[in-house]
Design a protein around this motif. Sequence first.
Motif, PDB file in Angstrom:
ATOM      1  N   ILE A 117       0.845  -1.200   0.000  1.00 17.06           N
ATOM      2  CA  ILE A 117       0.000   0.000   0.000  1.00 17.06           C
ATOM      3  C   ILE A 117       0.878   1.247   0.000  1.00 17.06           C
ATOM      4  CG2 ILE A 117      -1.663   1.344   1.343  1.00 17.06           C
ATOM      5  CD1 ILE A 117      -2.873  -1.297   2.294  1.00 17.06           C
ATOM      6  N   LYS A 118       1.905   1.232   0.834  1.00 15.13           N
ATOM      7  CA  LYS A 118       2.810   2.377   0.934  1.00 15.13           C
ATOM      8  C   LYS A 118       3.527   2.619  -0.399  1.00 15.13           C
ATOM      9  CE  LYS A 118       4.845   2.835   4.832  1.00 15.13           C
ATOM     10  NZ  LYS A 118       5.744   2.715   6.013  1.00 15.13           N
ATOM     11  N   ASP A 119       3.977   1.564  -1.019  1.00 12.98           N
ATOM     12  CA  ASP A 119       4.679   1.681  -2.294  1.00 12.98           C
ATOM     13  C   ASP A 119       3.754   2.217  -3.385  1.00 12.98           C
ATOM     14  OD1 ASP A 119       6.944   1.281  -4.027  1.00 12.98           O
ATOM     15  OD2 ASP A 119       5.924  -0.477  -4.831  1.00 12.98           O
ATOM     16  N   MET A 120       2.530   1.711  -3.440  1.00 16.28           N
ATOM     17  CA  MET A 120       1.572   2.153  -4.453  1.00 16.28           C
ATOM     18  C   MET A 120       1.149   3.599  -4.211  1.00 16.28           C
ATOM     19  SD  MET A 120      -0.743  -1.287  -4.956  1.00 16.28           S
ATOM     20  CE  MET A 120      -1.470  -0.793  -6.512  1.00 16.28           C
ATOM     21  N   MET A 121       0.988   3.986  -2.954  1.00 17.05           N
ATOM     22  CA  MET A 121       0.628   5.360  -2.631  1.00 17.05           C
ATOM     23  C   MET A 121       1.748   6.313  -3.025  1.00 17.05           C
ATOM     24  SD  MET A 121      -2.312   6.197  -1.510  1.00 17.05           S
ATOM     25  CE  MET A 121      -1.841   7.780  -0.818  1.00 17.05           C
ATOM     26  N   ARG A 122       2.983   5.908  -2.787  1.00 14.84           N
ATOM     27  CA  ARG A 122       4.125   6.745  -3.184  1.00 14.84           C
ATOM     28  C   ARG A 122       4.108   6.970  -4.699  1.00 14.84           C
ATOM     29  NH1 ARG A 122       9.592   7.964  -1.864  1.00 14.84           N
ATOM     30  NH2 ARG A 122       9.460   7.031   0.191  1.00 14.84           N
ATOM     31  N   GLN A 123       3.847   5.923  -5.459  1.00 19.12           N
ATOM     32  CA  GLN A 123       3.787   6.056  -6.917  1.00 19.12           C
ATOM     33  C   GLN A 123       2.623   6.956  -7.338  1.00 19.12           C
ATOM     34  OE1 GLN A 123       4.476   2.445  -9.369  1.00 19.12           O
ATOM     35  NE2 GLN A 123       4.440   1.352  -7.428  1.00 19.12           N
ATOM     36  N   LEU A 124       1.473   6.770  -6.710  1.00 19.96           N
ATOM     37  CA  LEU A 124       0.294   7.567  -7.033  1.00 19.96           C
ATOM     38  C   LEU A 124       0.548   9.052  -6.783  1.00 19.96           C
ATOM     39  CD1 LEU A 124      -2.689   8.023  -7.659  1.00 19.96           C
ATOM     40  CD2 LEU A 124      -3.270   7.104  -5.423  1.00 19.96           C
ATOM     41  N   LEU A 125       1.144   9.356  -5.640  1.00 22.31           N
ATOM     42  CA  LEU A 125       1.445  10.748  -5.306  1.00 22.31           C
ATOM     43  C   LEU A 125       2.534  11.331  -6.205  1.00 22.31           C
ATOM     44  CD1 LEU A 125       1.275  10.505  -1.424  1.00 22.31           C
ATOM     45  CD2 LEU A 125      -0.205  11.918  -2.876  1.00 22.31           C
ATOM     46  N   SER A 126       3.473  10.503  -6.616  1.00 28.02           N
ATOM     47  CA  SER A 126       4.521  10.961  -7.527  1.00 28.02           C
ATOM     48  C   SER A 126       3.915  11.391  -8.857  1.00 28.02           C
ATOM     49  CB  SER A 126       5.552   9.854  -7.743  1.00 28.02           C
ATOM     50  OG  SER A 126       6.550  10.260  -8.665  1.00 28.02           O
ATOM     51  N   GLY A 127       3.002  10.572  -9.384  1.00 30.81           N
ATOM     52  CA  GLY A 127       2.319  10.934 -10.628  1.00 30.81           C
ATOM     53  C   GLY A 127       1.464  12.173 -10.463  1.00 30.81           C
ATOM     54  N   LEU A 128       0.781  12.284  -9.330  1.00 35.39           N
ATOM     55  CA  LEU A 128      -0.096  13.430  -9.096  1.00 35.39           C
ATOM     56  C   LEU A 128       0.708  14.714  -8.924  1.00 35.39           C
ATOM     57  CD1 LEU A 128      -3.061  14.185  -8.805  1.00 35.39           C
ATOM     58  CD2 LEU A 128      -2.846  13.850  -6.337  1.00 35.39           C
ATOM     59  N   ASP A 129       1.820  14.631  -8.215  1.00 33.17           N
ATOM     60  CA  ASP A 129       2.679  15.798  -8.051  1.00 33.17           C
ATOM     61  C   ASP A 129       3.188  16.280  -9.414  1.00 33.17           C
ATOM     62  OD1 ASP A 129       4.366  17.724  -6.657  1.00 33.17           O
ATOM     63  OD2 ASP A 129       6.036  16.397  -7.140  1.00 33.17           O
ATOM     64  N   PHE A 130       3.485  15.335 -10.300  1.00 34.98           N
ATOM     65  CA  PHE A 130       3.923  15.687 -11.659  1.00 34.98           C
ATOM     66  C   PHE A 130       2.814  16.423 -12.410  1.00 34.98           C
ATOM     67  CE2 PHE A 130       4.031  14.469 -16.177  1.00 34.98           C
ATOM     68  CZ  PHE A 130       5.223  15.062 -16.550  1.00 34.98           C
ATOM     69  N   LEU A 131       1.579  15.922 -12.322  1.00 38.21           N
ATOM     70  CA  LEU A 131       0.462  16.591 -12.995  1.00 38.21           C
ATOM     71  C   LEU A 131       0.256  17.999 -12.450  1.00 38.21           C
ATOM     72  CD1 LEU A 131      -2.317  13.847 -13.365  1.00 38.21           C
ATOM     73  CD2 LEU A 131      -0.662  14.618 -15.065  1.00 38.21           C
ATOM     74  N   HIS A 132       0.228  18.110 -11.123  1.00 35.65           N
ATOM     75  CA  HIS A 132      -0.009  19.417 -10.510  1.00 35.65           C
ATOM     76  C   HIS A 132       1.106  20.408 -10.836  1.00 35.65           C
ATOM     77  CE1 HIS A 132      -2.983  17.775  -7.241  1.00 35.65           C
ATOM     78  NE2 HIS A 132      -3.422  17.653  -8.484  1.00 35.65           N
ATOM     79  N   SER A 133       2.336  19.932 -10.912  1.00 29.43           N
ATOM     80  CA  SER A 133       3.447  20.831 -11.251  1.00 29.43           C
ATOM     81  C   SER A 133       3.366  21.286 -12.697  1.00 29.43           C
ATOM     82  CB  SER A 133       4.794  20.135 -10.997  1.00 29.43           C
ATOM     83  OG  SER A 133       4.976  19.042 -11.878  1.00 29.43           O
TER      84      SER A 133
END
Length: 316
Positions: A117-133
């Motif tokens: 769960i932690k690993d998947m959440m890290r990936q999800l947030l990484s992608g989202l941070d990229f979109l928001h940036s």
Amino acid sequence: MAMRVWEQYEPVAEIGIGAYGTVFKARDLQSGKFVALKNVRVQNSENGLPLSTVREVALLKRLEHFDHPNIVRLMDVCTTTRTERETKVTLVFEHVDQDLKAYLEKTPPPGLPVEVIKDMMRQLLSGLDFLHSNCIVHRDLKPENILVTSSGQVKLADFGLARIYSCQMALTPLVVTLWYRAPEVLLQSAYATPVDLWSVGCIFAEMFRRKPLFCGISEADQLGKIFDLIGLPSEEDWPLDVSLPRCAFAARSAQPVEKFVPEIEPLGAQLLLEMLTFNPCKRICAFKALHHQYFQDKSAGLHEKWEQRIFLYTYS
């Protein structure tokens, strides 16, 4: 589909029907690889395809050059003029066999290991941070829009398409769920990137529960279920530009996160509450969430460690 689409891509199967039309799995006849085809009907302006649609597609195409590991790639765009008033736009994305909803449904009891769960959440947030940036708000994050590859790689899909879809039919409750919508969206107030962090919080809890966190049947009911967990917000935090007043809801106190998500650890509960903060100005952003203490004890090689087990979840 346009003749060009038929010539280059061979439809293989219908993947599903979303809010905006049918999605097809197809084969690229040049490379032999599978792709996902999404058809969008856009109302023409006086000069043809609306400039807003052209700009949005151009932005999505520009992201392809970054090749972010947690973003599904837009590989091609094809257009066909159906009538003077309407143009069909076919978006060609890389194909991933499974979304997070199906992935969680196939996960055997007792559920996903907390490290996964932690690993998947890290990936999800990484992608989202990229979109928001890159100034892209997803606006419709839910398990069906998060893809999971056979190796456990998480990829965000259907991002940045809301404005392209805006000329389409009204979103129907049969297709578009309320369950992942932020309070400001439910209240029809102004919103921006924080809406995506609320949705991620709902998805985070669902990874532990293997069922949605808030299952409302209307905007007001959804808000009531949210307040059952976080408590009734203060007058100070209640937005001014909404028709539904705070007094329409019964007073209630916040409940322990563990009551709703029993398996979550303390740091995870802390992060979840920072995502499920009513006031969007006080809600954690994707960058800060990605650097939250919850992720700091992630051991090296975790992705590879769980790869085989994730593969079994995906294809068993």
